[in-house]
Design an enzyme around this catalytic site. Structure first.
Site: not given
Ligand code: NAP
Length: 276
Positions: A14-15, A65, A85, A100, A127, A220, A222
């Protein structure tokens, strides 16, 4: 110290921690952002435990989610989209939100793309696609076409958006498989790739022949930042928006909800992009 974090499984790459901690640093906040990886059948216990421990806010990612709706008081947007989220623990009971949708809206706004009266195509029905479709509907797009490999999922998303906004969109919401995608995109002015196609692979979900200079394209995906879809769209003169903008702005919205401050968007963006 305020503790924020991310619930997911897995959450290893995760960023969000460096992105949020850049914001805490900017304001000199005594806060940390931590990743949590509960077992997939322990979501309720994890949310209750975080509440009991005084955690200030949590983001929620795959695979939790949708299920998170059952363990929080969802707001209207989370209920409409069918996914949470962001959880806010500041009230009597934990509340659930979906940032989101704002992530999509603000990614386009950052690039000066107005979504009102556009003819949009969303590829995907998971999602990310749900967030994109609701963002487009709430921005009064002219029409939305949802195209997905599994057509029945596209039809369900289109029906959910139609039920939610009624006849607000002048040309309505339609759904289909991937076969008519080329024609649909040729006639569109906004395109969102919300499938995982292109993620860590050099493949586009949309035939290049469909792309043109009047399109604004949000991918979406990345990883990589420059997907094949975006590089081909740029070659055709389209406006291109990479998935880090959506990721950034969902985080910005969560930060602003939890802290009541305007997020240091530039600093969060720098921190995110330094790691991509
Ligand atoms: P998801 O709920 O699992 O949905 C995946 C979607 O991709 C489905 O529509 C699926 O179609 C489609 N798909 C998967 N493999 C495909 C293939 N080979 N050919 C055609 N379609 C295919 O996932 P999600 O959470 O929506 O995420 C989708 C992508 O968006 C991922 O790359 C994720 O990293 C990215 N994402 C980005 C952000 C951001 O902030 N930038 C946020 C969320 C997600 P079927 O229905 O037919 O299986």
């Amino acid at each position: 110290m305020d503790v924020f974090g991310l619930l997911g499984n897995p959450v290893g790459h995760s960023l969000s921690p460096p992105m949020h901690e850049a914001a805490y640093d900017e304001f000199g906040m005594d806060a940390r952002y931590v990743t949590f990886e509960p077992a997939t059948d322990e979501l309720g216990a994890a949310i209750d435990g975080a509440d009991a421990l005084g955690v200030a806010g949590l983001n929620v990612t795959i695979p939790f989610k949708e299920e998170a709706l059952d363990f929080v008081e969802p707001d209207e947007m989370a209920t409409r989209v069918g996914a949470v989220n962001t959880i806010d623990f500041s009230g009597e009971t934990p509340t659930g939100h979906n940032t989101d949708v704002a992530g999509v809206r603000r990614a386009f706004a950052h690039h000066d793309v107005a979504l009102a009266e556009q003819d949009a195509v969303v590829v995907g029905a998971g999602g990310a696609a749900r967030a994109a479709a609701f963002a487009l509907a709430d921005a009064n797009a002219n029409s939305i076409h949802v195209a997905n490999r599994t057509k029945s999922r596209a039809e369900r998303l289109a029906a959910d958006v139609s039920d939610s906004v009624g006849d607000q969109l002048s040309d309505g919401v339609t759904a289909g498989g991937l076969e008519a995608l080329e024609t649909r995109v040729s006639d569109a002015t906004v395109l969102v790739n919300a499938t995982s196609v292109g993620m860590e692979e050099d493949r586009s979900p949309v035939p290049k022949a469909a792309l043109h200079g009047d399109l604004a394209v949000l991918d979406a995906v990345y990883r990589p930042l420059e997907t094949r879809l975006l590089s081909e769209a740029r070659e055709c003169g389209a406006t291109t928006i990479d998935g880090a903008w959506m990721l950034l702005y969902q985080g910005v919205e969560a930060f602003e909800r939890w802290t009541g401050r305007d997020a240091p968007v530039g600093r969060m963006n720098e921190s995110l992009r330094a790691r991509l």
